[in-house]
Design a protein around this motif. Structure first.
Motif, PDB file in Angstrom:
ATOM      1  N   ALA A 171       0.835  -1.209   0.000  1.00 51.21           N
ATOM      2  CA  ALA A 171       0.000   0.000   0.000  1.00 51.21           C
ATOM      3  C   ALA A 171       0.867   1.255   0.000  1.00 51.21           C
ATOM      4  N   ALA A 172       1.933   1.264   0.793  1.00 54.78           N
ATOM      5  CA  ALA A 172       2.824   2.434   0.834  1.00 54.78           C
ATOM      6  C   ALA A 172       3.529   2.621  -0.510  1.00 54.78           C
ATOM      7  N   LEU A 173       3.946   1.525  -1.129  1.00 52.51           N
ATOM      8  CA  LEU A 173       4.588   1.617  -2.445  1.00 52.51           C
ATOM      9  C   LEU A 173       3.598   2.092  -3.506  1.00 52.51           C
ATOM     10  N   ALA A 174       2.365   1.623  -3.417  1.00 50.97           N
ATOM     11  CA  ALA A 174       1.336   2.071  -4.361  1.00 50.97           C
ATOM     12  C   ALA A 174       1.071   3.564  -4.188  1.00 50.97           C
ATOM     13  N   ASP A 175       1.090   4.045  -2.943  1.00 46.11           N
ATOM     14  CA  ASP A 175       0.899   5.476  -2.690  1.00 46.11           C
ATOM     15  C   ASP A 175       2.022   6.314  -3.309  1.00 46.11           C
ATOM     16  N   ALA A 176       3.206   5.708  -3.442  1.00 45.52           N
ATOM     17  CA  ALA A 176       4.363   6.414  -4.009  1.00 45.52           C
ATOM     18  C   ALA A 176       4.542   6.099  -5.496  1.00 45.52           C
ATOM     19  N   LYS A 177       3.519   5.536  -6.122  1.00 44.07           N
ATOM     20  CA  LYS A 177       3.626   5.099  -7.514  1.00 44.07           C
ATOM     21  C   LYS A 177       4.041   6.224  -8.454  1.00 44.07           C
ATOM     22  N   ASP A 178       3.458   7.403  -8.315  1.00 42.20           N
ATOM     23  CA  ASP A 178       3.772   8.504  -9.225  1.00 42.20           C
ATOM     24  C   ASP A 178       5.263   8.833  -9.204  1.00 42.20           C
ATOM     25  N   SER A 179       5.845   8.844  -8.024  1.00 39.51           N
ATOM     26  CA  SER A 179       7.272   9.113  -7.896  1.00 39.51           C
ATOM     27  C   SER A 179       8.096   8.006  -8.553  1.00 39.51           C
ATOM     28  N   THR A 180       7.699   6.772  -8.320  1.00 38.38           N
ATOM     29  CA  THR A 180       8.415   5.642  -8.915  1.00 38.38           C
ATOM     30  C   THR A 180       8.307   5.672 -10.432  1.00 38.38           C
ATOM     31  N   VAL A 181       7.117   5.957 -10.945  1.00 36.08           N
ATOM     32  CA  VAL A 181       6.926   6.024 -12.400  1.00 36.08           C
ATOM     33  C   VAL A 181       7.767   7.148 -12.994  1.00 36.08           C
ATOM     34  N   ASN A 182       7.888   8.275 -12.294  1.00 38.93           N
ATOM     35  CA  ASN A 182       8.754   9.359 -12.777  1.00 38.93           C
ATOM     36  C   ASN A 182      10.200   8.896 -12.891  1.00 38.93           C
ATOM     37  N   ALA A 218      10.021  -1.846 -12.130  1.00 42.43           N
ATOM     38  CA  ALA A 218      10.509  -1.887 -10.751  1.00 42.43           C
ATOM     39  C   ALA A 218       9.731  -2.976 -10.041  1.00 42.43           C
ATOM     40  N   ARG A 219      10.452  -3.883  -9.405  1.00 45.71           N
ATOM     41  CA  ARG A 219       9.835  -4.964  -8.629  1.00 45.71           C
ATOM     42  C   ARG A 219      10.349  -4.893  -7.202  1.00 45.71           C
ATOM     43  N   PHE A 220       9.425  -4.926  -6.263  1.00 45.77           N
ATOM     44  CA  PHE A 220       9.768  -4.919  -4.853  1.00 45.77           C
ATOM     45  C   PHE A 220       9.418  -6.285  -4.278  1.00 45.77           C
ATOM     46  N   LEU A 221      10.408  -6.940  -3.689  1.00 49.36           N
ATOM     47  CA  LEU A 221      10.237  -8.291  -3.193  1.00 49.36           C
ATOM     48  C   LEU A 221      10.383  -8.344  -1.679  1.00 49.36           C
ATOM     49  N   ALA A 222       9.648  -9.269  -1.074  1.00 47.88           N
ATOM     50  CA  ALA A 222       9.859  -9.575   0.332  1.00 47.88           C
ATOM     51  C   ALA A 222      11.125 -10.424   0.425  1.00 47.88           C
ATOM     52  N   ALA A 223      11.642 -10.576   1.623  1.00 45.68           N
ATOM     53  CA  ALA A 223      12.866 -11.363   1.823  1.00 45.68           C
ATOM     54  C   ALA A 223      12.684 -12.803   1.343  1.00 45.68           C
ATOM     55  N   GLY A 278      11.159 -13.668  -1.325  1.00 42.74           N
ATOM     56  CA  GLY A 278      11.081 -13.687  -2.779  1.00 42.74           C
ATOM     57  C   GLY A 278       9.712 -13.363  -3.351  1.00 42.74           C
ATOM     58  N   ASP A 279       8.691 -13.268  -2.499  1.00 36.24           N
ATOM     59  CA  ASP A 279       7.356 -12.899  -2.981  1.00 36.24           C
ATOM     60  C   ASP A 279       7.377 -11.473  -3.530  1.00 36.24           C
ATOM     61  N   VAL A 280       6.712 -11.264  -4.667  1.00 41.15           N
ATOM     62  CA  VAL A 280       6.591  -9.915  -5.218  1.00 41.15           C
ATOM     63  C   VAL A 280       5.540  -9.178  -4.391  1.00 41.15           C
ATOM     64  N   ILE A 281       5.952  -8.071  -3.802  1.00 42.66           N
ATOM     65  CA  ILE A 281       5.047  -7.245  -3.001  1.00 42.66           C
ATOM     66  C   ILE A 281       4.348  -6.232  -3.895  1.00 42.66           C
ATOM     67  N   TYR A 282       5.124  -5.660  -4.818  1.00 47.05           N
ATOM     68  CA  TYR A 282       4.599  -4.587  -5.665  1.00 47.05           C
ATOM     69  C   TYR A 282       5.465  -4.493  -6.904  1.00 47.05           C
TER      70      TYR A 282
END
Length: 142
Positions: A92-103, A124-129, A131-135
């Protein structure tokens, strides 16, 4: 939960700052003839140096980092070192920062275009320790 969301936000902000430095080096590259793939682009000395600096900084912030390049796709992979993160809150926090990441991804996309890569895609892929893809997010969006 507030501490974990704040921690994620701090990482996203720091990630943005580090990627700005990384992309400044990338955009300072001249358009190099003969580069036809992202893997060739990543193999340049300038990109290797920028990658090493970014990886070291993110590691200090609790993230493992690597870049993968195939044909026309550049993938940033961030893996959280902490094993007990709240995956839903982090997503959810990464999704909230999506615009910045897309930039940031767009900046990388522009660098790849400038280097001569045809129809680049930056992910951009964010993984848990574990290996699960979080976002994940890409530019241009698929």
């Amino acid at each position: 939960m507030q501490r974990k969301i704040s921690y994620v936000f701090l990482i996203v902000v720091n990630q943005h700052e580090m990627e700005e430095n990384y992309e400044k080096e990338a955009t300072n590259l001249p358009s190099e003839s003969g580069i036809t793939s992202v893997s060739e682009f990543l193999a340049t000395d300038e990109m290797k140096a920028a990658y090493d600096e970014l990886k070291s900084s993110l590691n200090d912030q609790g993230l493992d980092f690597k870049l993968e390049g195939t044909d026309n796709t550049l993938t940033y992979i961030y893996a959280y070192q902490e094993t007990n993160i709240d995956k839903k809150a982090t997503a959810a926090a990464l999704a909230d920062a999506k615009d910045s990441t897309v930039n940031d991804l767009k900046t990388a996309y522009d660098s790849l275009k400038e280097a001569g890569i045809t129809d680049p895609v930056v992910e951009a892929r964010f993984l848990a320790a574990d290996g699960d893809v979080i976002y994940s997010v890409s530019y241009p969006e698929k």
